[in-house]
Motif scaffolding. Structure first.
Motif, PDB file in Angstrom:
ATOM      1  N   VAL A  27      -6.178  14.075   1.626  1.00 30.05           N
ATOM      2  CA  VAL A  27      -6.261  14.097   3.092  1.00 30.05           C
ATOM      3  C   VAL A  27      -6.083  12.700   3.693  1.00 30.05           C
ATOM      4  N   PHE A  28      -6.676  11.700   3.075  1.00 31.52           N
ATOM      5  CA  PHE A  28      -6.696  10.364   3.670  1.00 31.52           C
ATOM      6  C   PHE A  28      -5.349   9.659   3.540  1.00 31.52           C
ATOM      7  N   VAL A  29      -4.693   9.807   2.397  1.00 39.44           N
ATOM      8  CA  VAL A  29      -3.425   9.103   2.166  1.00 39.44           C
ATOM      9  C   VAL A  29      -2.297   9.879   2.827  1.00 39.44           C
ATOM     10  N   LYS A  30      -1.480   9.194   3.621  1.00 34.93           N
ATOM     11  CA  LYS A  30      -0.428   9.855   4.388  1.00 34.93           C
ATOM     12  C   LYS A  30       0.939   9.775   3.715  1.00 34.93           C
ATOM     13  N   ASN A  31       1.131   8.812   2.842  1.00 36.91           N
ATOM     14  CA  ASN A  31       2.417   8.619   2.169  1.00 36.91           C
ATOM     15  C   ASN A  31       2.596   9.695   1.100  1.00 36.91           C
ATOM     16  N   ILE A  32       3.690  10.440   1.143  1.00 30.71           N
ATOM     17  CA  ILE A  32       3.907  11.558   0.223  1.00 30.71           C
ATOM     18  C   ILE A  32       4.011  11.075  -1.215  1.00 30.71           C
ATOM     19  N   TRP A  33       4.662   9.913  -1.448  1.00 28.71           N
ATOM     20  CA  TRP A  33       4.788   9.402  -2.798  1.00 28.71           C
ATOM     21  C   TRP A  33       3.411   9.075  -3.384  1.00 28.71           C
ATOM     22  N   LEU A  34       2.584   8.435  -2.584  1.00 30.19           N
ATOM     23  CA  LEU A  34       1.252   8.077  -3.067  1.00 30.19           C
ATOM     24  C   LEU A  34       0.387   9.319  -3.272  1.00 30.19           C
ATOM     25  N   LYS A  35       0.579  10.344  -2.436  1.00 26.73           N
ATOM     26  CA  LYS A  35      -0.154  11.597  -2.649  1.00 26.73           C
ATOM     27  C   LYS A  35       0.223  12.216  -3.992  1.00 26.73           C
ATOM     28  N   LEU A  65      -9.596   3.861  -4.693  1.00 22.26           N
ATOM     29  CA  LEU A  65      -9.871   2.705  -3.846  1.00 22.26           C
ATOM     30  C   LEU A  65      -8.599   1.929  -3.519  1.00 22.26           C
ATOM     31  N   TYR A  66      -7.675   1.799  -4.497  1.00 25.45           N
ATOM     32  CA  TYR A  66      -6.375   1.166  -4.215  1.00 25.45           C
ATOM     33  C   TYR A  66      -5.642   1.925  -3.112  1.00 25.45           C
ATOM     34  N   LEU A  67      -5.637   3.235  -3.202  1.00 26.95           N
ATOM     35  CA  LEU A  67      -4.911   4.028  -2.216  1.00 26.95           C
ATOM     36  C   LEU A  67      -5.552   3.943  -0.840  1.00 26.95           C
ATOM     37  N   ILE A  68      -6.876   3.958  -0.802  1.00 28.05           N
ATOM     38  CA  ILE A  68      -7.564   3.825   0.485  1.00 28.05           C
ATOM     39  C   ILE A  68      -7.273   2.447   1.081  1.00 28.05           C
ATOM     40  N   PHE A  69      -7.302   1.403   0.242  1.00 30.69           N
ATOM     41  CA  PHE A  69      -6.972   0.058   0.712  1.00 30.69           C
ATOM     42  C   PHE A  69      -5.551   0.013   1.249  1.00 30.69           C
ATOM     43  N   TYR A  70      -4.628   0.614   0.516  1.00 33.44           N
ATOM     44  CA  TYR A  70      -3.229   0.651   0.951  1.00 33.44           C
ATOM     45  C   TYR A  70      -3.110   1.343   2.310  1.00 33.44           C
ATOM     46  N   ALA A 136       3.094   0.568 -10.437  1.00 29.81           N
ATOM     47  CA  ALA A 136       3.571   1.805  -9.810  1.00 29.81           C
ATOM     48  C   ALA A 136       3.246   1.818  -8.318  1.00 29.81           C
ATOM     49  N   LEU A 137       2.085   1.292  -7.954  1.00 27.92           N
ATOM     50  CA  LEU A 137       1.729   1.231  -6.534  1.00 27.92           C
ATOM     51  C   LEU A 137       2.594   0.220  -5.778  1.00 27.92           C
ATOM     52  N   CYS A 138       3.197  -0.717  -6.488  1.00 26.70           N
ATOM     53  CA  CYS A 138       4.077  -1.709  -5.852  1.00 26.70           C
ATOM     54  C   CYS A 138       5.483  -1.171  -5.610  1.00 26.70           C
ATOM     55  N   LEU A 139       5.807  -0.018  -6.155  1.00 20.98           N
ATOM     56  CA  LEU A 139       7.153   0.519  -6.015  1.00 20.98           C
ATOM     57  C   LEU A 139       7.616   0.648  -4.564  1.00 20.98           C
ATOM     58  N   PRO A 140       6.791   1.123  -3.618  1.00 21.70           N
ATOM     59  CA  PRO A 140       7.288   1.248  -2.232  1.00 21.70           C
ATOM     60  C   PRO A 140       7.759  -0.070  -1.632  1.00 21.70           C
ATOM     61  N   SER A 141       7.230  -1.190  -2.104  1.00 28.34           N
ATOM     62  CA  SER A 141       7.667  -2.478  -1.556  1.00 28.34           C
ATOM     63  C   SER A 141       9.089  -2.820  -1.990  1.00 28.34           C
ATOM     64  N   MET A 142       9.590  -2.157  -3.008  1.00 33.73           N
ATOM     65  CA  MET A 142      10.918  -2.468  -3.532  1.00 33.73           C
ATOM     66  C   MET A 142      11.979  -1.474  -3.070  1.00 33.73           C
ATOM     67  N   PRO A 169       4.704   7.789 -12.962  1.00 36.28           N
ATOM     68  CA  PRO A 169       4.699   7.791 -11.491  1.00 36.28           C
ATOM     69  C   PRO A 169       5.906   7.079 -10.881  1.00 36.28           C
ATOM     70  N   VAL A 170       6.388   6.024 -11.523  1.00 34.72           N
ATOM     71  CA  VAL A 170       7.570   5.333 -10.993  1.00 34.72           C
ATOM     72  C   VAL A 170       8.793   6.242 -11.089  1.00 34.72           C
ATOM     73  N   ILE A 171       8.941   6.931 -12.202  1.00 29.65           N
ATOM     74  CA  ILE A 171      10.077   7.852 -12.353  1.00 29.65           C
ATOM     75  C   ILE A 171       9.994   8.970 -11.317  1.00 29.65           C
ATOM     76  N   ILE A 172       8.814   9.545 -11.145  1.00 33.15           N
ATOM     77  CA  ILE A 172       8.640  10.614 -10.159  1.00 33.15           C
ATOM     78  C   ILE A 172       8.895  10.074  -8.756  1.00 33.15           C
ATOM     79  N   GLY A 173       8.393   8.873  -8.468  1.00 33.05           N
ATOM     80  CA  GLY A 173       8.614   8.269  -7.156  1.00 33.05           C
ATOM     81  C   GLY A 173      10.080   8.003  -6.872  1.00 33.05           C
TER      82      GLY A 173
END
Length: 182
Positions: A27-35, A65-70, A136-142, A169-173
């Motif tokens: 619910v909290f994370v809005k980015n589909i990739w991160l979900k 916590l990483y996702l909430i911070f993001y 993997a969490l850094c992928l959106p920045s690239m 997760p990187v492959i799926i993303g």
């Protein structure tokens, strides 16, 4: 129920914690990739029954916590470029540190012991799985114009981490990004 010897009351508390963690992330994370990354991580934690331990649960809390911070950072900055640039440079520093460790240069700390599980290449993280998850969490920045040419740096870091928790997760993303982009 992860453990058949676990009392029913403890198993119910554990299931409640899983539901709360899933609810917060979905619910909290809005980015589909991160979900999708979060759902995959939760799925791996829950269905890894024979090896389930409190450390697996703590890793899931760390990811949450990483996702909430993001999400908080994305909501705070009107210009997402500042956040993505910061995330990108953190990834460069992490992969640089991992590369130094690959060649035997340990700047921050010395590896302990010589057995299996020691001398793991993990950069600034304490574990190769955490390093893979961070990359993997850094992928959106690239996944921006002119920045996508540095994807081999991310792949090099994932290769050094040797963690399927970052590779999958990187492959799926990338598949989902390609699906939405093209």
């Amino acid at each position: 129920v992860p453990d058949t010897s676990m009392p029913l009351k403890n198993a119910m508390f554990l299931m409640n914690e899983w539901v709360v963690i899933a609810f917060i992330g979905i619910v909290f994370v809005k980015n589909i990739w991160l979900k999708l990354f979060y759902i995959y991580s939760l799925f791996c934690m829950i269905f890894n029954i024979p090896h389930y331990s409190k450390s697996a649960f703590f890793v899931m809390h760390t990811i949450m916590l990483y996702l909430i911070f993001y999400q908080l950072m994305v909501d705070k900055f009107r210009r997402i470029d500042i956040f993505l640039n910061t995330l990108y440079f953190m990834m460069i520093i992490q992969v640089g540190m991992m590369s130094l460790q690959k060649f035997g240069i340990w700047l921050i700390y010395e590896p302990v012991g010589n057995g299996i599980g020691f001398n793991n290449i993990c950069g600034f993280m304490g574990n190769p799985n955490h390093a893979g998850a961070f990359l993997a969490l850094c992928l959106p920045s690239m996944l921006r114009k002119k920045w996508c040419y540095s994807l081999p740096i991310l792949f090099w870091g994932l290769f050094l981490a040797k963690s399927m928790g970052g590779i999958i997760p990187v492959i799926i993303g990338l598949i989902i990004f390609g699906f939405y982009k093209f």
